[in-house]
Write a protein that holds these residues in place. Structure first.
Motif, PDB file in Angstrom:
ATOM      1  N   ASN A  47       0.806  -1.098   0.082  1.00 14.99           N
ATOM      2  CA  ASN A  47       0.168  -0.072   0.032  1.00 14.99           C
ATOM      3  C   ASN A  47       0.907   1.289  -0.218  1.00 14.99           C
ATOM      4  O   ASN A  47       2.057   1.157   0.693  1.00 14.99           O
ATOM      5  N   GLY A  48       0.447   2.107  -0.892  1.00 20.29           N
ATOM      6  CA  GLY A  48       1.223   3.264  -0.906  1.00 20.29           C
ATOM      7  C   GLY A  48       2.376   3.270  -1.690  1.00 20.29           C
ATOM      8  O   GLY A  48       3.044   4.171  -1.758  1.00 20.29           O
ATOM      9  N   ALA A  49       2.645   2.182  -2.521  1.00 13.43           N
ATOM     10  CA  ALA A  49       3.755   2.309  -3.337  1.00 13.43           C
ATOM     11  C   ALA A  49       3.762   3.019  -4.523  1.00 13.43           C
ATOM     12  O   ALA A  49       4.991   3.482  -5.071  1.00 13.43           O
ATOM     13  N   GLY A  50       2.577   3.502  -4.892  1.00 10.43           N
ATOM     14  CA  GLY A  50       2.545   4.222  -6.019  1.00 10.43           C
ATOM     15  C   GLY A  50       1.705   3.511  -7.441  1.00 10.43           C
ATOM     16  O   GLY A  50       1.812   4.257  -8.380  1.00 10.43           O
ATOM     17  N   LYS A  51       1.260   2.473  -7.061  1.00 11.64           N
ATOM     18  CA  LYS A  51       0.748   1.866  -8.108  1.00 11.64           C
ATOM     19  C   LYS A  51      -0.439   2.479  -8.689  1.00 11.64           C
ATOM     20  O   LYS A  51      -0.581   2.482 -10.216  1.00 11.64           O
TER      21      LYS A  51
END
Ligand code: ADP
Length: 344
Positions: A47-51
């Protein structure tokens, strides 16, 4: 090497920075990915990786800070291209007073599909996603899995060349997930480019040709599932002693086999009493002398199999490395050069 016309998506150096009075968030720090036509590509990351940021840039929902490249041969951000793109957003919600057919007409009309084509396509798509009997039922009566199937049908109403699917199997039961996998395999065979964003790694492993692993806005690895999971590859042999085995222990076997593979062999005893022999090789020729030696010493070989890491193993390894790199960067003086994101 794929040519430009083989590529459904060719994003190069996508950067998105959110700035506010209080802080700066680097949602993407220069991510480059390619999705070919006729392949399913998985976007992986915690979560929050930028996907979603990357998918939203492709869908022109948000403007990148900077980004180069093409989708379906046109520059990223080109609105008319979206007419040939299907999109299933995460947590999508359809007005629940509409019937499934009305949903397809509504979204079809929004993407410029004429009425006659919508009339032809809607029942076909409902059939494709297993909702042929539910076309006249309102979304209100739909389960999560049915809504997800309808979402997929909606994403295909404009007969797209490229599909962007955010968590397509979210909330879908195992049978439904298999149906969706089959459906996506057919779309792939029809030459569509499919980009999937999901956190269900086992699902992706069954579905994807290639994947990228993103963490904190950086691309850490991109490649085929086989390329991402090659580390720790080994052959494993299971064998059990018989009444005729002269030295039926793992220790004795280690000494006996030492001249064949030496320290590369790991031999452990399983709770069932069988020994597990592990050799870090991908060449089946390497393990033949071991099997011969086991037989000669009256061991019964019960199983021989190639072991490879799962996508989950690969994911966890990459994320752990990424975190270690980030920690190292935090303790490095500001003028030093950051490490580049991994490439295929
Ligand atoms: P993912 O889809 O991998 O879970 P996202 O792309 O949604 O991650 O988010 C990447 C980062 O960008 C996160 O740190 C998130 O908090 C931040 N972010 C996303 N949207 C906004 C926004 N509108 N304003 C500020 N930060 C945002």
């Amino acid at each position: 090497m794929p040519t430009a016309s083989d590529l459904a998506v060719d994003v190069y150096d996508a950067v998105k920075t959110y700035r506010s009075m209080r802080n700066t968030i680097h949602a993407l720090r220069g991510v480059s990915i390619t999705v070919r036509r006729g392949e399913v590509f998985g976007l992986l990351g915690p979560n929050g990786a930028g996907k979603s940021t990357l998918v939203k840039i492709l869908m022109t929902v948000i403007t990148p800070t900077s980004c180069q490249g093409t989708m379906l041969g046109k520059p990223i951000g080109d609105k008319p291209t979206l007419a040939k793109v299907g999109y299933l957003p995460e947590h999508h919600r359809f007005p629940d007073y509409l019937t499934a057919k009305q949903v397809l007409h509504f979204f079809g009309a929004m993407s410029g599909v004429d009425r006659a084509t919508r009339r032809k396509r809607a029942p076909m798509l409902l059939d494709m996603v297993g909702l042929s009997n539910a076309g006249n039922r309102t979304v209100r009566q739909f389960s999560k899995g049915m809504r997800q199937r309808l979402g997929l049908a909606q994403a295909m109403i404009n007969d797209p060349d490229m599909l962007l699917l955010d968590e397509p199997t979210d909330g879908v039961d195992p049978e439904g997930r298999r149906d969706i996998r089959n459906l996506l395999a057919n779309l792939r065979a029809a030459g569509k480019g499919i980009l999937i964003n999901t956190h269900i790694l086992a699902e992706l492993e069954l579905l994807c040709d290639r994947a990228a692993i993103i963490h904190s806005g950086e691309l850490h690895k991109q490649g085929t599932i086989a390329e991402l999971t090659t580390f720790n590859a080994a052959y494993e042999i299971e064998a059990r002693p018989t009444a005729a085995t002269p030295a039926p222990s793992a220790e004795a076997l280690t000494a006996d086999l030492a001249h064949l593979a030496g320290a590369q062999l790991q031999i452990t005893t399983k709770p069932t009493g069988e020994v597990l022999i592990r050799w870090a090789t991908t060449d089946p020729a390497d393990i033949q002398p071991i099997i011969d030696r086991l037989r000669a010493a009256a061991w019964q070989v019960t199983r021989v199999y190639p072991y490879r890491a799962t996508l989950e193993d690969a994911f966890i390894k990459v994320i752990e490395q990424a975190k270690a790199q980030e920690n190292a960067k935090r303790h490095t003086p500001a003028h030093s050069t950051p490490t580049a994101g991994g490439q295929p």
